[in-house]
Every structure is written in structure tokens, then in C-alpha cells.
Design a protein around this motif. Structure first.
Motif, PDB file in Angstrom:
ATOM      1  N   LEU A  54      29.231  40.414  24.414  1.00 40.82           N
ATOM      2  CA  LEU A  54      28.472  41.363  24.685  1.00 40.82           C
ATOM      3  C   LEU A  54      27.504  42.010  23.369  1.00 40.82           C
ATOM      4  O   LEU A  54      26.530  42.131  22.935  1.00 40.82           O
ATOM      5  N   ILE A  55      27.982  41.678  22.578  1.00 44.21           N
ATOM      6  CA  ILE A  55      27.684  41.454  21.079  1.00 44.21           C
ATOM      7  C   ILE A  55      28.154  40.284  20.090  1.00 44.21           C
ATOM      8  O   ILE A  55      28.903  39.807  20.245  1.00 44.21           O
ATOM      9  N   ASP A  56      27.041  40.223  19.594  1.00 45.41           N
ATOM     10  CA  ASP A  56      27.406  39.453  18.540  1.00 45.41           C
ATOM     11  C   ASP A  56      27.805  40.287  16.623  1.00 45.41           C
ATOM     12  O   ASP A  56      26.950  40.971  16.597  1.00 45.41           O
ATOM     13  N   VAL A  57      28.237  39.017  16.322  1.00 42.75           N
ATOM     14  CA  VAL A  57      28.903  39.780  14.780  1.00 42.75           C
ATOM     15  C   VAL A  57      28.834  38.677  13.806  1.00 42.75           C
ATOM     16  O   VAL A  57      29.095  37.804  13.576  1.00 42.75           O
ATOM     17  N   GLU A  58      27.907  39.474  12.740  1.00 41.49           N
ATOM     18  CA  GLU A  58      27.543  38.806  11.144  1.00 41.49           C
ATOM     19  C   GLU A  58      28.506  39.684  10.526  1.00 41.49           C
ATOM     20  O   GLU A  58      28.607  40.340  10.283  1.00 41.49           O
ATOM     21  N   ARG A  59      29.652  39.046   9.632  1.00 33.85           N
ATOM     22  CA  ARG A  59      30.668  38.954   8.374  1.00 33.85           C
ATOM     23  C   ARG A  59      29.472  38.490   7.682  1.00 33.85           C
ATOM     24  O   ARG A  59      29.099  38.807   6.686  1.00 33.85           O
ATOM     25  N   GLY A  60      30.098  39.617   6.405  1.00 34.48           N
ATOM     26  CA  GLY A  60      29.399  39.986   5.151  1.00 34.48           C
ATOM     27  C   GLY A  60      28.703  40.509   4.641  1.00 34.48           C
ATOM     28  O   GLY A  60      29.195  42.013   5.213  1.00 34.48           O
ATOM     29  N   ARG A  61      28.916  41.107   3.419  1.00 34.61           N
ATOM     30  CA  ARG A  61      28.106  41.740   2.811  1.00 34.61           C
ATOM     31  C   ARG A  61      26.937  42.479   3.797  1.00 34.61           C
ATOM     32  O   ARG A  61      26.778  43.776   3.696  1.00 34.61           O
ATOM     33  N   ARG A  66      24.731  43.021  16.967  1.00 35.23           N
ATOM     34  CA  ARG A  66      23.800  43.343  17.499  1.00 35.23           C
ATOM     35  C   ARG A  66      24.318  42.995  19.037  1.00 35.23           C
ATOM     36  O   ARG A  66      25.629  42.490  19.337  1.00 35.23           O
ATOM     37  N   LEU A  67      23.481  43.047  20.028  1.00 39.71           N
ATOM     38  CA  LEU A  67      23.603  42.299  21.603  1.00 39.71           C
ATOM     39  C   LEU A  67      23.284  41.276  21.425  1.00 39.71           C
ATOM     40  O   LEU A  67      22.912  40.653  20.918  1.00 39.71           O
ATOM     41  N   SER A  68      24.499  40.484  22.274  1.00 38.88           N
ATOM     42  CA  SER A  68      24.178  39.183  22.203  1.00 38.88           C
ATOM     43  C   SER A  68      23.003  38.915  23.483  1.00 38.88           C
ATOM     44  O   SER A  68      22.516  40.156  24.023  1.00 38.88           O
ATOM     45  N   THR A  69      22.621  37.959  23.733  1.00 43.55           N
ATOM     46  CA  THR A  69      22.063  37.761  24.927  1.00 43.55           C
ATOM     47  C   THR A  69      22.734  38.443  26.635  1.00 43.55           C
ATOM     48  O   THR A  69      22.302  39.127  26.853  1.00 43.55           O
ATOM     49  N   ALA A  70      23.860  37.927  26.485  1.00 46.36           N
ATOM     50  CA  ALA A  70      24.895  38.636  28.193  1.00 46.36           C
ATOM     51  C   ALA A  70      24.873  40.047  27.349  1.00 46.36           C
ATOM     52  O   ALA A  70      24.814  40.832  28.786  1.00 46.36           O
ATOM     53  N   GLY A  71      24.883  40.640  26.760  1.00 46.39           N
ATOM     54  CA  GLY A  71      24.862  42.142  26.328  1.00 46.39           C
ATOM     55  C   GLY A  71      23.315  42.405  26.468  1.00 46.39           C
ATOM     56  O   GLY A  71      23.102  43.994  27.199  1.00 46.39           O
ATOM     57  N   ARG A  72      22.174  42.236  26.533  1.00 50.73           N
ATOM     58  CA  ARG A  72      20.910  42.195  27.119  1.00 50.73           C
ATOM     59  C   ARG A  72      21.309  42.812  28.454  1.00 50.73           C
ATOM     60  O   ARG A  72      20.002  43.503  29.181  1.00 50.73           O
ATOM     61  N   ARG A  73      21.673  42.375  29.103  1.00 53.92           N
ATOM     62  CA  ARG A  73      21.633  42.076  30.247  1.00 53.92           C
ATOM     63  C   ARG A  73      22.859  42.884  31.636  1.00 53.92           C
ATOM     64  O   ARG A  73      22.568  42.594  32.553  1.00 53.92           O
ATOM     65  N   VAL A  74      24.032  43.125  30.725  1.00 54.52           N
ATOM     66  CA  VAL A  74      24.737  43.439  31.306  1.00 54.52           C
ATOM     67  C   VAL A  74      24.642  45.086  32.185  1.00 54.52           C
ATOM     68  O   VAL A  74      23.792  45.536  31.452  1.00 54.52           O
ATOM     69  N   THR A  75      24.959  44.782  33.164  1.00 50.94           N
ATOM     70  CA  THR A  75      24.604  46.198  33.491  1.00 50.94           C
ATOM     71  C   THR A  75      26.277  46.912  33.870  1.00 50.94           C
ATOM     72  O   THR A  75      27.132  46.878  33.314  1.00 50.94           O
ATOM     73  N   VAL A  76      26.160  48.657  33.298  1.00 51.27           N
ATOM     74  CA  VAL A  76      26.954  49.947  33.288  1.00 51.27           C
ATOM     75  C   VAL A  76      27.787  48.949  34.328  1.00 51.27           C
ATOM     76  O   VAL A  76      29.596  49.712  33.874  1.00 51.27           O
ATOM     77  N   GLY A  77      27.844  48.843  35.567  1.00 48.49           N
ATOM     78  CA  GLY A  77      28.811  48.237  36.921  1.00 48.49           C
ATOM     79  C   GLY A  77      29.922  47.775  36.147  1.00 48.49           C
ATOM     80  O   GLY A  77      31.118  47.809  36.097  1.00 48.49           O
ATOM     81  N   GLN A  78      29.272  46.305  35.508  1.00 48.70           N
ATOM     82  CA  GLN A  78      29.626  45.270  35.176  1.00 48.70           C
ATOM     83  C   GLN A  78      30.356  45.321  33.751  1.00 48.70           C
ATOM     84  O   GLN A  78      32.189  45.252  33.909  1.00 48.70           O
TER      85      GLN A  78
END
Length: 149
Positions: A54-61, A66-78
Motif C-alpha cells: 500500500l506504500i512505496d518506500v525510498e531509502r536514503g538521506r 508515499r502511497l503506492s498505486t494500490a494504496g490510492r485504490r484500497v478501501t477501509v474495509g480491505q
């Protein structure tokens, strides 16, 4: 129905990430500050949200989440279905051990059906549509962000 604290923190973190501009990366600390929850609790929630895709993570300084594409579509129930770790909606324990009524208990089934009805009602609510600008602007200002600028 009551959701557990972990699901609550996770949903609030998703709402903060949904309200942030898509190009912005938010650190776990800034999300924790935004939702008013200790870093270690938010860190665990962010790890689970990443595992769920549901989120994408970038490591480093200059990294963050940020929300992933799936995170932008996910429902509260899911989300709640993934984060509710209780097998039974009732604690079938009595002071001396298992509840003496547990054998052929119809209450447990009724409560399980009620929980699923609760989730079904929330299947139409997309998490990313929940945050409102009026709600999030002071939150972002409090953590030193100026969204939309």
C-alpha cells in the motif's frame, strides 16, 4: 464495532500519505508527528503497509514513503480485513478457562457475520478520498510542510 489500535494508526498514516502531494516523500517521523502517535507504533504500521503493497518506500538521506498505486485504490474495509488479527470477534474465555457456552455457540457466528457486514459497509470507502484539505492543511503546517505550494 471497534477497530484495534494498530488498524487505527495504519489508517491514519494512509490518510496522511494520501493527502500529501504525490511527488512528496514523508518520513516515518513526520507521519508519526502528523497523526500524534509515537514513532515506534507508526514505524510498525508503515512496515506492515509496505508489506501489503500500500506504500512505496525510498531509502536514503532524502527517502521516505508515499502511497503506492494500490494504496490510492484500497478501501477501509480491505485494510481492516488485513489488519484485524483476531480470529473471533468475542473473547470466549471465562475466569476458569474457555467459556462454558462455547460448544455450539451461535453468538460467535452472529458476531463474525456482524464484523463482516461492518467491513462490507466500508468496502465502498476509499482511504485516499477521506482526507479533506481543511483537515490536513493545519496538520501539514504543524510538521513543517506546505502542501500544494
Amino acid at each position: 464495532m471497534k477497530i484495534n489500535a494498530f488498524a487505527d494508526v495504519s489508517l491514519r498514516a494512509l490518510m496522511v500519505l494520501a493527502a500529501a502531494p504525490e511527488a512528496d516523500l514523508l518520513t516515518t517521523q513526520s507521519v508519526a508527528d502528523a497523526v500524534g502517535t509515537p514513532y515506534n507504533h507508526v514505524s510498525k504500521a508503515m512496515a506492515k503497509l509496505r508489506m501489503l503493497g500500500l506504500i512505496d518506500v525510498e531509502r536514503g538521506r532524502n527517502g521516505g514513503s508515499r502511497l503506492s498505486t494500490a494504496g490510492r485504490r484500497v478501501t477501509v474495509g480491505q485494510v481492516l480485513r488485513h489488519l484485524d488479527t483476531r480470529e473471533d470477534p468475542a473473547d470466549c474465555i471465562a475466569p476458569g478457562g474457555p467459556c462454558p457456552l462455547i460448544r455450539d455457540c451461535r453468538l460467535r457466528g452472529a458476531l463474525a457475520r456482524a464484523r463482516e457486514a461492518f467491513y462490507r459497509e466500508l468496502d465502498d470507502v476509499v482511504v485516499a478520498t477521506l482526507p479533506a484539505s481543511a483537515q490536513m492543511t493545519p496538520v501539514f503546517q504543524a510538521i513543517g510542510m506546505r502542501p500544494g505550494l
